[in-house]
Design an enzyme around this catalytic site. Structure first.
Site, PDB file in Angstrom:
ATOM      1  N   ASP A 189      19.149 -23.396 -34.568  1.00 45.24           N
ATOM      2  CA  ASP A 189      18.457 -22.104 -34.500  1.00 45.24           C
ATOM      3  C   ASP A 189      19.074 -21.086 -35.452  1.00 45.24           C
ATOM      4  O   ASP A 189      20.303 -21.051 -35.608  1.00 45.24           O
ATOM      5  CB  ASP A 189      18.519 -21.542 -33.077  1.00 45.24           C
ATOM      6  CG  ASP A 189      17.548 -22.236 -32.134  1.00 45.24           C
ATOM      7  OD1 ASP A 189      16.731 -23.042 -32.604  1.00 45.24           O
ATOM      8  OD2 ASP A 189      17.613 -21.971 -30.914  1.00 45.24           O
ATOM      9  N   ARG A 236      18.396 -23.311 -25.258  1.00 44.82           N
ATOM     10  CA  ARG A 236      17.798 -22.075 -24.752  1.00 44.82           C
ATOM     11  C   ARG A 236      16.780 -22.357 -23.655  1.00 44.82           C
ATOM     12  O   ARG A 236      16.635 -21.569 -22.712  1.00 44.82           O
ATOM     13  CB  ARG A 236      17.193 -21.247 -25.884  1.00 44.82           C
ATOM     14  CG  ARG A 236      16.250 -21.967 -26.814  1.00 44.82           C
ATOM     15  CD  ARG A 236      16.042 -21.105 -28.063  1.00 44.82           C
ATOM     16  NE  ARG A 236      15.496 -21.883 -29.157  1.00 44.82           N
ATOM     17  CZ  ARG A 236      14.194 -21.978 -29.421  1.00 44.82           C
ATOM     18  NH1 ARG A 236      13.320 -21.337 -28.668  1.00 44.82           N
ATOM     19  NH2 ARG A 236      13.770 -22.688 -30.440  1.00 44.82           N
ATOM     20  N   TYR A 280      27.419 -28.384 -27.318  1.00 47.74           N
ATOM     21  CA  TYR A 280      27.241 -26.957 -27.588  1.00 47.74           C
ATOM     22  C   TYR A 280      28.085 -26.116 -26.635  1.00 47.74           C
ATOM     23  O   TYR A 280      28.414 -26.560 -25.535  1.00 47.74           O
ATOM     24  CB  TYR A 280      25.773 -26.545 -27.382  1.00 47.74           C
ATOM     25  CG  TYR A 280      24.784 -27.208 -28.300  1.00 47.74           C
ATOM     26  CD1 TYR A 280      24.426 -26.620 -29.515  1.00 47.74           C
ATOM     27  CD2 TYR A 280      24.172 -28.408 -27.948  1.00 47.74           C
ATOM     28  CE1 TYR A 280      23.493 -27.210 -30.352  1.00 47.74           C
ATOM     29  CE2 TYR A 280      23.236 -29.007 -28.786  1.00 47.74           C
ATOM     30  CZ  TYR A 280      22.908 -28.408 -29.977  1.00 47.74           C
ATOM     31  OH  TYR A 280      21.980 -29.000 -30.810  1.00 47.74           O
ATOM     32  N   ASP A 296      15.850 -16.733 -25.999  1.00 51.42           N
ATOM     33  CA  ASP A 296      17.168 -16.363 -26.508  1.00 51.42           C
ATOM     34  C   ASP A 296      17.237 -14.849 -26.689  1.00 51.42           C
ATOM     35  O   ASP A 296      16.286 -14.117 -26.358  1.00 51.42           O
ATOM     36  CB  ASP A 296      17.504 -17.114 -27.808  1.00 51.42           C
ATOM     37  CG  ASP A 296      16.539 -16.797 -28.951  1.00 51.42           C
ATOM     38  OD1 ASP A 296      15.811 -15.778 -28.867  1.00 51.42           O
ATOM     39  OD2 ASP A 296      16.501 -17.562 -29.929  1.00 51.42           O
TER      40      ASP A 296
END
Length: 296
Positions: free
Chosen positions: A38, A171, A66, A80
């Site tokens: 992203d 997300r 992550y 997000d």
């Protein structure tokens, strides 16, 4: 210059922006990234150069790790911090309830891809439709959450590490956790810690890469293509078998060492990586090696 570059993508750039930047400073056209990160996220972004671009499809299949921050009680249209707030609710869940809800996502779960994603539908990327105010029906996809380690819970902010399969949207995971708790939520920040065998500790900033390119030491920071296949068995070929193999011929294998339909790393007698091979049985049932994909 054939190899894989472990890039530390900064927030604010798309994965394609990183590729375009590297094409400019390295003066190379054959460069590609191995899985979109992203624009607002930072972290590990393996970049393939030269003949290593043939390995992109194998790298995108690798698991990822992550570190994310989840903000409960605030939902956005993009799931997000960069989206428009669409709902706010009081967070009534206790510390233990939050922990249980988060941990409940470990294992396989069916995840609905977000509208703000690069997935294509009828030739259009979903985010293009979303920006036009169009929402379409999507098909949930099975993803796997290998682990979630909760690092900190402070009020309605939770920081956790998550290991997952390819195609997992963190997300969306954050949004789903919020929905399960009845208050909604979104991903406040995201850092990719690991992609396959590439990790954050050894990632290079764009400034470091630019300096190495200026000094002419760029090739020293490239990882060999064969690292992608490090979990596969390997075989070295003599000159005769190498020539036969590279020309599309079958090379006989020793009995008992390999199994049918097995992928194998193939090297020449000097240790240079040649290809990914695959074992096949001939009409007499004898096991042979053939080319699956060449990297020379």
């Amino acid at each position: 210059m054939n190899g894989i570059l472990n890039v530390l993508k900064p927030p604010g750039m798309t994965s394609f922006d990183v590729v375009a930047y590297l094409r400019g400073i390295l003066k190379m056209k054959k460069i590609g990234h191995t899985g979109t990160l992203d624009p607002g996220a930072a972290g590990v972004l393996p970049i393939c150069t030269g003949k290593a671009t043939k390995a992109i499809e194998y790298l995108t299949d690798k698991d990822k790790v992550y570190r994310a921050e989840l903000l409960l009680g605030v939902s956005t249209d993009t799931q997000d911090a960069y989206g428009k707030v669409i709902n706010t609710l009081e967070v009534k869940a206790s510390h233990d309830e939050i922990e249980r809800a988060i941990k409940s996502f470990e294992g396989s779960y069916s995840q609905l891809p977000p509208m703000y994603s690069a997935i294509k539908m009828n030739g259009k990327k979903l985010y293009e439709l979303a920006r036009s105010g169009i929402e379409v029906e999507r098909t949930p996809r099975d993803v796997k959450i290998h682990f979630i380690d909760i690092l900190n819970i402070t009020g309605n902010r939770i920081v956790f590490d998550v290991g997952c399969s390819k195609g997992t949207y963190i997300r969306t995971l954050c949004s789903d956790i919020g929905d399960r708790l009845g208050c909604g939520g979104h991903m406040a920040f995201l850092v990719r810690m690991k992609a396959g065998s590439f990790d954050l500790e050894n990632a290079l900033t764009l400034e470091e890469i630019k300096e190495m390119a200026r000094e002419g030491t760029f090739e020293k920071m490239l990882t060999g293509i064969d690292v992608v296949f490090k979990d596969y068995d390997r075989i070295s070929l003599n000159e005769k078998d190498k020539n036969r193999f590279l020309n599309g011929g079958f090379v006989g294998l020793s009995e008992g060492k390999f199994t049918p339909a097995q992928k194998i790393r193939v090297y020449d007698h000097d240790g240079a990586f040649l290809a990914l091979g695959e074992t096949v049985s001939d009409r007499n049932g004898k096991l042979n090696l053939k080319v699956d994909k060449l990297f020379i």
